[in-house]
Enzyme design. Sequence first.
Site, PDB file in Angstrom:
ATOM      1  N   ASP A  13     -26.911 -12.877  60.214  1.00 29.55           N
ATOM      2  CA  ASP A  13     -26.142 -12.892  58.971  1.00 29.55           C
ATOM      3  C   ASP A  13     -24.678 -13.087  59.350  1.00 29.55           C
ATOM      4  O   ASP A  13     -24.291 -12.922  60.508  1.00 29.55           O
ATOM      5  CB  ASP A  13     -26.321 -11.559  58.226  1.00 29.55           C
ATOM      6  CG  ASP A  13     -25.488 -11.475  56.944  1.00 29.55           C
ATOM      7  OD1 ASP A  13     -25.431 -12.486  56.214  1.00 29.55           O
ATOM      8  OD2 ASP A  13     -24.881 -10.426  56.678  1.00 29.55           O
ATOM      9  N   SER A  14     -23.845 -13.397  58.355  1.00 29.16           N
ATOM     10  CA  SER A  14     -22.410 -13.510  58.593  1.00 29.16           C
ATOM     11  C   SER A  14     -21.799 -12.156  58.973  1.00 29.16           C
ATOM     12  O   SER A  14     -20.721 -12.122  59.539  1.00 29.16           O
ATOM     13  CB  SER A  14     -21.721 -14.047  57.350  1.00 29.16           C
ATOM     14  OG  SER A  14     -22.001 -13.209  56.252  1.00 29.16           O
ATOM     15  N   CYS A  76     -28.938 -14.515  55.419  1.00 28.75           N
ATOM     16  CA  CYS A  76     -27.640 -14.750  54.777  1.00 28.75           C
ATOM     17  C   CYS A  76     -27.883 -15.829  53.738  1.00 28.75           C
ATOM     18  O   CYS A  76     -28.419 -16.900  54.066  1.00 28.75           O
ATOM     19  CB  CYS A  76     -26.641 -15.229  55.825  1.00 28.75           C
ATOM     20  SG  CYS A  76     -25.117 -15.918  55.173  1.00 28.75           S
ATOM     21  N   GLU A 155     -19.490  -1.873  50.084  1.00 28.33           N
ATOM     22  CA  GLU A 155     -18.879  -1.490  51.358  1.00 28.33           C
ATOM     23  C   GLU A 155     -18.016  -0.231  51.227  1.00 28.33           C
ATOM     24  O   GLU A 155     -17.825   0.495  52.204  1.00 28.33           O
ATOM     25  CB  GLU A 155     -18.107  -2.669  51.960  1.00 28.33           C
ATOM     26  CG  GLU A 155     -19.100  -3.785  52.295  1.00 28.33           C
ATOM     27  CD  GLU A 155     -18.580  -4.866  53.219  1.00 28.33           C
ATOM     28  OE1 GLU A 155     -17.367  -4.960  53.422  1.00 28.33           O
ATOM     29  OE2 GLU A 155     -19.427  -5.627  53.745  1.00 28.33           O
ATOM     30  N   CYS A 187     -27.779 -11.839  47.030  1.00 29.01           N
ATOM     31  CA  CYS A 187     -26.807 -11.559  48.085  1.00 29.01           C
ATOM     32  C   CYS A 187     -27.337 -10.347  48.818  1.00 29.01           C
ATOM     33  O   CYS A 187     -27.828  -9.408  48.190  1.00 29.01           O
ATOM     34  CB  CYS A 187     -25.434 -11.278  47.485  1.00 29.01           C
ATOM     35  SG  CYS A 187     -24.247 -10.592  48.675  1.00 29.01           S
ATOM     36  N   HIS A 189     -26.134  -7.818  50.155  1.00 26.18           N
ATOM     37  CA  HIS A 189     -25.608  -6.481  49.847  1.00 26.18           C
ATOM     38  C   HIS A 189     -26.221  -5.900  48.561  1.00 26.18           C
ATOM     39  O   HIS A 189     -26.199  -4.699  48.359  1.00 26.18           O
ATOM     40  CB  HIS A 189     -24.095  -6.534  49.645  1.00 26.18           C
ATOM     41  CG  HIS A 189     -23.281  -6.504  50.903  1.00 26.18           C
ATOM     42  ND1 HIS A 189     -23.249  -7.550  51.781  1.00 26.18           N
ATOM     43  CD2 HIS A 189     -22.466  -5.547  51.434  1.00 26.18           C
ATOM     44  CE1 HIS A 189     -22.422  -7.238  52.791  1.00 26.18           C
ATOM     45  NE2 HIS A 189     -21.948  -6.037  52.596  1.00 26.18           N
TER      46      HIS A 189
END
Lengths: 273, 273
Positions: A13-14, A76, A155, A187, A189
């Site tokens: 992933d990034s 990702c 985050e 996404c 997250h």
Amino acid sequence: MKPDRDAPVGVFDSGVGGLTVAREIMRNLPSEKIVYFGDTARVPYGNKSKENVIRYSRQIIHFLLEQRVKAIVIACNTASAFALDEVRDEFDIPILGVIEPGARVAAQETKNKKVGVIGTEGTIGSGIHASYLKRLNPEITVIGKACPLFVPLVEEGWLHDPVTVEVVARYLQEFKDKEVDTLILGCTHYPLLRSTIGEFMGDSVRLVNPAYETALELGALLKKENLLSPGKEQEEFPYRFYVSDLADKFKAFANSILPYDVEMTKKIDIEKY
Amino acid sequence: MKPDRDAPVGVFDSGVGGLTVAREIMRNLPSEKIVYFGDTARVPYGNKSKENVIRYSRQIIHFLLEQRVKAIVIACNTASAFALDEVRDEFDIPILGVIEPGARVAAQETKNKKVGVIGTEGTIGSGIHASYLKRLNPEITVIGKACPLFVPLVEEGWLHDPVTVEVVARYLQEFKDKEVDTLILGCTHYPLLRSTIGEFMGDSVRLVNPAYETALELGALLKKENLLSPGKEQEEFPYRFYVSDLADKFKAFANSILPYDVEMTKKIDIEKY
């Protein structure tokens, strides 16, 4: 060199987001070893050009092949959207992305043929979910919306915070108005906001978590290729984590979502690959 | 090659944020031409290592020198923190950052010697404001806080939104509790939240906008070096914008904060410098 069944699965992933995909692989395919690469030096991919994202993906695949992985999951959405078609034919091990598995389940589940997709600006702008869904069923209407505040909210750890509840309502009201019955969390997250999103959308809307669907698809693919692990050796820690820059934030996030502490991460100069 | 007074000023940032600094230079030094570089391929710098940020800054300075600039403003807090000391002695034109000018004004203005600083995790983690402030006056107590949601809130354009008002309160309550009388807006996006932050903190707290202070310091420096522009030629558009990746988001943001439309941006392969 033919990869063997004992070899690990490569996941990249990034940055940290793909850990939600690694987590689903750990839960659903507990015998599999994992080598995870987070491209923390070049995160985020969502605002990079297609050309750059393809170059980054190639470099990471070269690194993972050096780690003798038997299959690769592009965990990702942006890299899946931009690079999967390019790299799938270039390398001779199975490579899968996170977009197809989610789109396939959404196409199966929707009854009123109205599917919503949320993701980063890059992913939504690419229209990739819509193009998969339309291929699966041309009658499906796809409504996409970028939700740029969700990643920083996750985050911050504000998963059930009143601020997050309000931002969720602001972004997702449109899907209620347009009566989608299926919503893809596009996404990596976003599965961490699943319960907050679910409370807003209500029980009648099916939330599709591509991380989970990708883990199931990986299992089916490994089985088909006769690459399913026969079981892990007990003496060895089966998960390895690599990053391309500073590892502190990576470790903090990993420790907040994985069921054990990630002590060891190794920094790799990815531009060399 | 001695730069002349007609030459432009170079301004660079990891992305769009430094446009708030360019805007203050346009307002306060209207005779100066500007070459702006936004490193949109590698944004953000806040989570990159010092080593990488120094390398990026050197590359951009080489590019700006090729554009014959007479002075350079590092309009990025992270690059100012990590790279200014390194590059200032390497190149023979004046280079200034955004941290010193803000710190200097804060040290002058605080009465109770309690100064707050807000910024990205990278800037706050570096402790750079505290180290400048302590050098200026060892009696100053510095309280730093990272506010990672502010940048995406600004980029959403939610400058006076109830969500933003709530996030501002959440992040900044600590500064009220600790009775700071001066608060440095230590990230180039934050001046756009100035009025929302000011309403929460109240009239008794002095908000320091480093973008404004940097423009004033640039003016003083150019005057001292006899490099102030004698006036712009009227036929030429005096501002040029370069980016290292996709320019759409850059243009949208630029057009939202600058008093004219930015039509032309040119993409540069910055890794070549």
